[in-house]
Write an enzyme that holds these catalytic residues in place. Structure first.
Site, PDB file in Angstrom:
ATOM      1  CG  HIS A 145     -13.311  33.221  21.347  1.00 24.61           C
ATOM      2  ND1 HIS A 145     -12.752  34.209  21.700  1.00 24.61           N
ATOM      3  CD2 HIS A 145     -12.578  32.034  21.488  1.00 24.61           C
ATOM      4  CE1 HIS A 145     -11.651  33.710  22.064  1.00 24.61           C
ATOM      5  NE2 HIS A 145     -11.312  32.496  21.825  1.00 24.61           N
ATOM      6  CB  CYS A 171     -22.899 -10.320  -3.649  1.00 19.58           C
ATOM      7  SG  CYS A 171     -21.980  -9.365  -4.311  1.00 19.58           S
ATOM      8  CD  GLU A 204     -20.784  11.758  10.799  1.00 20.96           C
ATOM      9  OE1 GLU A 204     -20.777  12.927  10.201  1.00 20.96           O
ATOM     10  OE2 GLU A 204     -21.302  10.979  10.730  1.00 20.96           O
ATOM     11  CE  LYS A 212     -25.028  10.456  11.243  1.00 18.75           C
ATOM     12  NZ  LYS A 212     -24.305  10.124   9.788  1.00 18.75           N
ATOM     13  CG  ASN A 214     -22.394 -13.342  -1.781  1.00 18.39           C
ATOM     14  OD1 ASN A 214     -22.665 -12.900  -2.969  1.00 18.39           O
ATOM     15  ND2 ASN A 214     -23.428 -13.309  -0.772  1.00 18.39           N
ATOM     16  N   GLY A 215     -18.182 -11.803  -1.701  1.00 20.26           N
ATOM     17  CA  GLY A 215     -16.899 -11.628  -1.216  1.00 20.26           C
ATOM     18  C   GLY A 215     -15.695 -11.095  -2.235  1.00 20.26           C
ATOM     19  CE  LYS A 225     -26.944   5.539   2.671  1.00 23.68           C
ATOM     20  NZ  LYS A 225     -26.358   6.007   4.216  1.00 23.68           N
ATOM     21  CD1 TRP A 231     -24.416  -2.906  -4.421  1.00 22.40           C
ATOM     22  CD2 TRP A 231     -22.582  -2.941  -3.445  1.00 22.40           C
ATOM     23  NE1 TRP A 231     -24.518  -1.867  -4.013  1.00 22.40           N
ATOM     24  CE2 TRP A 231     -23.275  -1.573  -3.090  1.00 22.40           C
ATOM     25  CE3 TRP A 231     -21.430  -3.229  -2.793  1.00 22.40           C
ATOM     26  CZ2 TRP A 231     -22.487  -0.584  -2.721  1.00 22.40           C
ATOM     27  CZ3 TRP A 231     -20.880  -2.254  -2.227  1.00 22.40           C
ATOM     28  CH2 TRP A 231     -21.441  -0.791  -2.110  1.00 22.40           C
ATOM     29  CD  GLU A 242     -27.878  12.130   9.169  1.00 21.57           C
ATOM     30  OE1 GLU A 242     -26.954  11.418   9.376  1.00 21.57           O
ATOM     31  OE2 GLU A 242     -28.265  12.533   8.071  1.00 21.57           O
ATOM     32  NE  ARG A 283     -27.213  -9.154   1.253  1.00 23.76           N
ATOM     33  CZ  ARG A 283     -26.393  -9.488   2.109  1.00 23.76           C
ATOM     34  NH1 ARG A 283     -26.769  -9.346   3.538  1.00 23.76           N
ATOM     35  NH2 ARG A 283     -25.155  -9.573   1.897  1.00 23.76           N
TER      36      ARG A 283
HETATM   37  O1  M6R Z   1     -23.131   9.716  -0.802  1.00 26.40           O
HETATM   38  P1  M6R Z   1     -22.479  10.559  -0.133  1.00 26.40           P
HETATM   39  O2  M6R Z   1     -21.409  10.190   0.734  1.00 26.40           O
HETATM   40  O3  M6R Z   1     -21.751  11.685  -1.159  1.00 26.40           O
HETATM   41  O4  M6R Z   1     -23.466  11.428   0.578  1.00 26.40           O
HETATM   42  C1  M6R Z   1     -23.068  12.886   1.260  1.00 26.40           C
HETATM   43  C2  M6R Z   1     -24.069  13.360   2.282  1.00 26.40           C
HETATM   44  O5  M6R Z   1     -25.348  13.507   1.642  1.00 26.40           O
HETATM   45  C3  M6R Z   1     -24.329  12.321   3.513  1.00 26.40           C
HETATM   46  O6  M6R Z   1     -23.265  11.907   4.249  1.00 26.40           O
HETATM   47  C4  M6R Z   1     -25.392  12.654   4.353  1.00 26.40           C
HETATM   48  O7  M6R Z   1     -24.905  13.803   5.020  1.00 26.40           O
HETATM   49  C5  M6R Z   1     -25.747  11.563   5.294  1.00 26.40           C
HETATM   50  N1  M6R Z   1     -27.313  11.544   5.462  1.00 26.40           N
HETATM   51  C6  M6R Z   1     -25.108  11.591   6.839  1.00 26.40           C
HETATM   52  O8  M6R Z   1     -25.569  10.798   7.638  1.00 26.40           O
END
Ligand code: M6R
Length: 610
Positions: free
Chosen positions: A505, A2, A482, A486, A99-100, A605, A75, A489, A27
């Site tokens: 292996h 928000c 993860e 990270k 907000n909050g 995203k 939001w 990507e 935001r």
């Molecule tokens: O919005 P979601 O959490 O469902 O998205 C899932 C993936 O597309 C998302 O986590 C993607 O792997 C990210 N870009 C990773 O940083």
């Protein structure tokens, strides 16, 4: 998240409010609204959707010419995005933006019903507005009403309020949610964020917690809770709007990593009552936890990796079997689902097409579904049987960071709750874990953030790498998956996560002189084994970066070229600072390579197509 803006002065307020809200659009929001004081009344116009929707409504309604107003972009946190739920919330005597999250809104509602109040929205904010109204009716004094109300309210808030009869003044107060106050020759301002005032001034007061601001066109005064006058420090900022939107950080990703401690507090605090997990705020029935014999966590990408952490912790604490599934596989492979199973859908956006399809498949099979989602009112949230919101605030960088940490945290809390059902954890043990989650996780992440410069040094040695491995065992392997995603990507370096015992292996044939390997060691029972694996790659010339807990660093001789010791925390909770460290590593590699950290190539995203 928000956004708040308020203005009172010599100019018409609406254009200033809209322009301020526009600087806060980045935001994320789902509705917007303004209240303007004019002719002895408080006129409110609000709309679900974008600011352009609000502007269209403003054009249709009688022109609002008043010089004092408050505006908000919402939001959603309580109640889905809608006209009624959007802010400002008005009562007979005032209009409020907030907000909050107000944790005791249900108690406040009960109290107000007893006093004859009724409600039209689902929001916690409307309850707060009416609470203020009730106190204002008694004293007819805005400061008195605010000081009484904040004694009752539990939770986080930044409030901007205009009271009838005081229509040239904006009142503001905050707790755990930021609010700034500013002034120039043309009037006074309140705002949740610096970008909203930068077009008018670069000087502002950062309102201290519990301090009430009275903002007039020509004069600003501050009061403590006992209504004694207090001073606030005037600060100067020399950021431009873009820098301000990123909070002074060069990228949204690093800003969002730095927001993890706060996001975790926001997610956990409302769900720990009397020291124990409690999902009353989510209207989740406690009996639910007794009924499941198996769990399927279904998600994509980073959310799926959070699911792997969830599997490790639920199986460890609650001893319920957990199956983690990639949503795009789950939806087509005809998974075996029994009626006593629980399917948990994890998603930051709540709009990921594969996760949504997996949810629909699970529902069609008659299995109970629980969504863990960051975006209120998103498709996954709406369609699941129950939903837990992660309250991390909007994540703007494509690479998910804070959303991952809060997903892991909620899965930990569910694990503790499930473990309490048949005494796998006593109340005392569960309380100790919850207490540590509330305090030690944010603190340890704050400490991890201080390693950023050292991590940047190490990152500079990795920028030229073509490929890289992350290794670990047990929950360290979950974190490695993860960490590897990270890096891939955002840095475009090929990387793989391997269970440390699996390298030999086959994959070890790829390890040659200088191959970078990031080795995670936070799990004592397998540390020695991981160390053996590290020796194997080291003896083949690997360049090893060790990410280890302080206890294990002291106990084992970990062969490595660089060591990142994560801040002291219990072994159970070590994944949290460890995750922050590997997120920072990926971030610095990408930033040092000069890549578009926040918008990596080919990625979106929210992946709303198959
Ligand atoms: O919005 P979601 O959490 O469902 O998205 C899932 C993936 O597309 C998302 O986590 C993607 O792997 C990210 N870009 C990773 O940083």
């Amino acid at each position: 998240m928000c956004g708040i803006i308020g203005y009172t002065g010599s100019k018409k307020s609406v254009p200033i409010l809209i322009e301020g809200l526009r600087t806060l659009e980045y935001r994320g929001y789902d509705s917007a609204g303004v209240t303007v004081a004019e002719g002895g009344r408080l006129a409110t116009v609000k709309s679900k959707g974008r600011l352009t929707d609000l502007e269209a409504r403003l054009e249709k309604s009688a022109e609002l010419l008043g010089n004092c107003g408050i505006g908000h972009t919402r939001w959603a946190t309580h109640g889905e995005p809608s006209d009624t739920n959007s802010h400002p919330h008005a009562t007979k005597n005032l209009a409020l933006v907030h907000n909050g999250i107000i944790e005791n809104y249900a108690e406040i509602e009960e109290m107000l019903k007893g006093a004859g109040y009724s409600f039209i929205s689902e929001t916690d904010t409307e309850r707060a507005a009416n609470l203020l109204d009730m106190f204002f009716c008694r004293s007819k004094d805005p400061l008195d009403a605010i000081s009484h109300a904040i004694k009752v309210i539990r939770g986080s808030y930044a409030f901007g309020i205009i009271f009838k009869g005081f229509e040239d003044t904006i009142y503001a107060v905050r707790k755990d949610s930021p609010l700034i106050i500013a002034q120039n020759d043309e009037g006074g301002f309140i705002a949740s964020d610096i970008p909203a005032i930068l077009a008018h001034t670069n000087k502002y007061y950062r309102l201290d917690e519990g301090v009430i601001a009275k903002v007039g066109a020509k004069e600003i005064s501050f009061f403590d809770e006992a209504l004694a006058p207090v001073e606030q420090k005037l600060e100067t900022i020399d950021w431009n709007v873009e820098q301000a939107q990123k909070g002074g950080y060069p990228h949204f990703m690093i800003k969002e990593i730095n927001e993890e401690p706060e996001a975790l507090k926001k997610t956990l605090e409302p769900r720990i009552r009397d020291g124990l997990p409690h999902f009353g705020i989510d209207a989740l029935d406690g009996d639910l936890f007794a009924s499941f014999s198996a769990i399927h966590i279904v998600a994509c990408g980073t959310a799926m990796h959070a699911g792997l952490v969830g599997k490790a912790i639920i199986e460890k604490l609650a001893r319920i079997p957990v199956n983690v599934e990639i949503a795009s596989e789950f939806r087509y492979r005809d998974p075996i689902l029994n009626k006593n199973d629980l399917v948990i859908l994890l998603s930051q956006s709540g709009e990921t097409a594969d996760t949504l399809a997996a949810l629909r498949h699970a529902k069609a099979c008659g299995v109970y579904t629980l969504a863990i989602v960051n975006v209120i009112g998103s498709s996954v949230a709406r369609e699941a049987d129950s939903v837990l919101y992660t309250w991390a605030g909007p994540e703007i960088a494509v690479a998910s960071t804070k959303a991952y940490s809060v997903q892991c945290a909620l899965l930990y809390l569910l694990a503790v709750r499930m473990a309490m059902v048949d005494g796998k954890l006593t109340d005392g043990e569960a309380k100790a874990i919850c207490e540590s989650m509330l305090t030690d996780i944010p603190t340890s992440i704050e400490e991890a953030l201080k390693l950023s410069d050292k991590i940047c040094d190490i990152a500079s040695k990795l920028v030229a790498a073509e490929h890289l491995f992350y290794i670990g065992r047990d929950i360290d392997y979950s974190i490695a998956t993860e960490a590897s995603l990270k890096l891939k990507e955002i840095s475009y370096i090929h990387s793989e996560a391997y269970a440390a015992g699996e390298l030999k292996h086959g994959t070890i044939s790829l390890v040659t002189e200088g191959t970078p390997i990031v080795a995670l060691t936070t799990v004592s029972k397998v540390c020695e084994k991981t160390v053996s694996g590290i020796r194997e790659v080291k003896s083949r010339g690997a360049y090893v970066v060790s990410v280890c807990s302080s206890d294990l660093a002291g106990k084992y001789d970990i062969p490595c070229d660089e060591m990142l010791v994560i801040p002291q925390i219990s072994e159970l909770l070590a994944p949290f600072p460890a995750a922050t460290v590997v997120q920072l590593l990926a971030y610095h590699v990408s930033a040092l390579k000069g890549l578009d950290v926040d918008k990596p190539r080919n990625l979106a995203k929210s992946v709303t197509v198959e």
